[in-house]
Every structure is written in structure tokens, then in C-alpha cells.
Design a protein around this motif. Structure first.
Motif, short mmCIF file in Angstrom:
data_model
loop_
_atom_site.label_atom_id
_atom_site.label_comp_id
_atom_site.label_asym_id
_atom_site.label_seq_id
_atom_site.Cartn_x
_atom_site.Cartn_y
_atom_site.Cartn_z
N LYS A 157 6.13 30.57 11.82
CA LYS A 157 6.97 31.61 11.25
C LYS A 157 6.88 31.55 9.73
O LYS A 157 6.87 30.46 9.14
N ILE A 158 6.83 32.72 9.11
CA ILE A 158 6.73 32.78 7.65
C ILE A 158 7.91 32.03 7.03
O ILE A 158 9.02 32.05 7.56
N THR A 159 7.61 31.31 5.93
CA THR A 159 8.64 30.52 5.28
C THR A 159 8.50 30.67 3.77
O THR A 159 7.57 31.30 3.28
N THR A 160 9.39 30.05 3.04
CA THR A 160 9.43 30.15 1.59
C THR A 160 8.30 29.34 0.95
O THR A 160 8.05 28.20 1.36
N LYS A 161 7.66 29.93 -0.05
CA LYS A 161 6.63 29.22 -0.80
C LYS A 161 7.31 28.18 -1.69
O LYS A 161 8.44 28.37 -2.15
N ARG A 162 6.59 27.06 -1.93
CA ARG A 162 7.08 26.01 -2.82
C ARG A 162 6.11 25.82 -3.97
O ARG A 162 4.92 26.09 -3.82
N GLU A 163 6.60 25.30 -5.09
CA GLU A 163 5.72 25.02 -6.23
C GLU A 163 4.58 24.09 -5.85
O GLU A 163 3.48 24.20 -6.38
N GLU A 164 4.84 23.17 -4.93
CA GLU A 164 3.83 22.16 -4.56
C GLU A 164 2.73 22.73 -3.66
O GLU A 164 1.73 22.06 -3.41
N ASP A 165 2.89 23.94 -3.12
CA ASP A 165 1.86 24.54 -2.26
C ASP A 165 0.61 24.81 -3.08
O ASP A 165 0.69 25.32 -4.20
N ASP A 166 -0.55 24.46 -2.53
CA ASP A 166 -1.83 24.60 -3.23
C ASP A 166 -2.59 25.80 -2.64
O ASP A 166 -3.39 25.66 -1.73
N PHE A 167 -2.31 26.98 -3.19
CA PHE A 167 -2.95 28.20 -2.67
C PHE A 167 -4.44 28.25 -3.00
O PHE A 167 -5.22 28.81 -2.25
N GLU A 168 -4.84 27.62 -4.09
CA GLU A 168 -6.26 27.62 -4.47
C GLU A 168 -7.11 26.95 -3.40
O GLU A 168 -8.20 27.41 -3.07
N ASN A 169 -6.61 25.87 -2.83
CA ASN A 169 -7.34 25.14 -1.79
C ASN A 169 -6.83 25.44 -0.38
O ASN A 169 -7.34 24.88 0.59
N GLY A 170 -5.78 26.27 -0.26
CA GLY A 170 -5.27 26.66 1.04
C GLY A 170 -4.52 25.58 1.78
O GLY A 170 -4.54 25.52 3.01
N VAL A 171 -3.83 24.69 1.02
CA VAL A 171 -3.11 23.58 1.65
C VAL A 171 -1.63 23.65 1.25
O VAL A 171 -1.29 23.53 0.08
N ALA A 172 -0.77 23.82 2.25
CA ALA A 172 0.67 23.85 2.00
C ALA A 172 1.19 22.42 1.87
O ALA A 172 0.66 21.48 2.46
N TYR A 173 2.26 22.28 1.11
CA TYR A 173 2.90 20.99 0.91
C TYR A 173 3.69 20.59 2.15
O TYR A 173 4.42 21.41 2.72
N ASN A 174 3.54 19.34 2.57
CA ASN A 174 4.32 18.77 3.66
C ASN A 174 4.83 17.41 3.22
O ASN A 174 4.08 16.60 2.68
#
Length: 182
Positions: A157-174
Motif C-alpha cells: 500500500k502506498i505510504t509516506t516518502k521519507r528523507e532517507e528513501d533513495d529514489f536515485e537507486n530505487g531503495v526505500a529506507y527500512n
């Protein structure tokens, strides 16, 4: 040459194999320089051939595991369920005026079932397209055979983006705790 014939059906391929050769649901195959995941198998015992249905992968599940190792698997991310439309009675389905089932802000993500992908749990976050999604459901039973081969279908389910998410490399923060992802 295990493959006898490949029938093209949009992003689906029906593959006919020699009866002495076999692939398993959940395995990846390369057809015409494109990757597919095998989603169904029929024929077999006593028949002259084995047929398998494959769907073209369209994205990657990418994440850092709890040891900091980057993991990446080809997957199918879609607003519709794999295979039978009869199985689309998943969580939070809403009807529109055209009587077509629509997941509300969610994707179904299908990937090979293996020891690494089985570690993905609820609340795990991934980037698909321009959005971040969080795992809210796990089906590791429906398309798994008796030998354990198969596909895990996650509901995200779609969720809120975080500053730590790395969109350039396509890796979300966990963030990992002792037993789970938060």
C-alpha cells in the motif's frame, strides 16, 4: 532445447516444454532477451507436453537486508492480481462505476519464493515508480507447490516518502528492530 513452443499473449507467454523436462513455478526464464517469471504449470503426468504460463517482469524489489547487503529480485508489480481474476478478493478492493475491481492505493508484487524473499515481512518498504509502498499482506501459499517452489505475492500500500528513501537507486529506507521492520 527444452522449449517446444512459445505463444505470445501480450505480457504473458505460454511455454510448451518437452515432457521429460520441467521448470518450476516461481523460476525466472529469459525469452527474446526479456525476463519472465513462471506463474502456472499444467499438463504433466501422462501428457505429451507440459505447459507453463509466464508473465513479463516489470520492476525490481530492492532493499538492504538487516546486515546491510543490497538485495535485488526481478518482480511483477501490478494493480491486478496474477492469474485468475476470481482471486481478486484481496484486502480493501473498491468497485468503480464500471464494475471493475480496483485496489485502493495498492499494488500486488509477485516475486520468486526463496530463502531471501521469504525474509520480507509486513511494514517492509519498497520504491515502485515515483512512490513508496509498504507491505501490508503476504501470500506465500496460493502459488506454492508441495516441494516449496512458487511465488510470494505481496500486497503493498502506498505510504509516506521519507528523507532517507533513495529514489536515485530505487531503495526505500527500512529500519530493523530485533524481529521486524518498523
Amino acid at each position: 532445447g527444452r522449449v517446444v513452443e512459445v505463444e505470445r499473449l501480450g505480457t504473458l507467454r505460454e511455454i510448451i516444454l518437452r515432457p521429460t523436462k520441467s521448470l518450476q513455478v516461481g523460476m525466472y526464464v529469459k525469452i527474446d532477451d526479456e525476463w519472465y517469471i513462471l506463474i502456472d504449470k499444467y499438463g504433466g503426468t501422462g501428457s505429451t507436453s507440459i505447459k507453463m504460463l509466464a508473465i513479463k517482469t516489470n520492476d525490481f524489489l530492492k532493499w538492504y537486508d538487516r546486515d546491510g547487503v543490497l538485495r535485488e529480485f526481478k518482480c511483477v508489480a501490478s494493480a491486478t492480481d496474477l492469474g485468475s481474476k476470481a482471486r481478486q478478493s484481496k484486502n480493501e478492493i473498491e468497485w468503480n462505476k464500471y464494475d471493475v475491481r480496483l485496489p485502493v492505493g495498492q499494488l500486488f508484487v509477485s516475486v520468486e519464493k526463496n530463502a531471501i524473499t521469504e525474509e520480507i515481512g509486513l511494514n517492509h518498504r519498497f520504491i515502485f515508480g515515483r512512490n513508496v509502498y509498504e507491505i501490508t499482506g503476504i501470500d506465500d501459499i496460493t502459488t506454492t507447490n508441495d516441494d516449496g517452489y512458487g511465488i510470494i505475492q505481496y500486497t503493498a500500500k502506498i505510504t509516506t516518502k521519507r528523507e532517507e528513501d533513495d529514489f536515485e537507486n530505487g531503495v526505500a529506507y527500512n529500519k530493523y528492530t530485533n524481529d521486524s521492520v518498523v
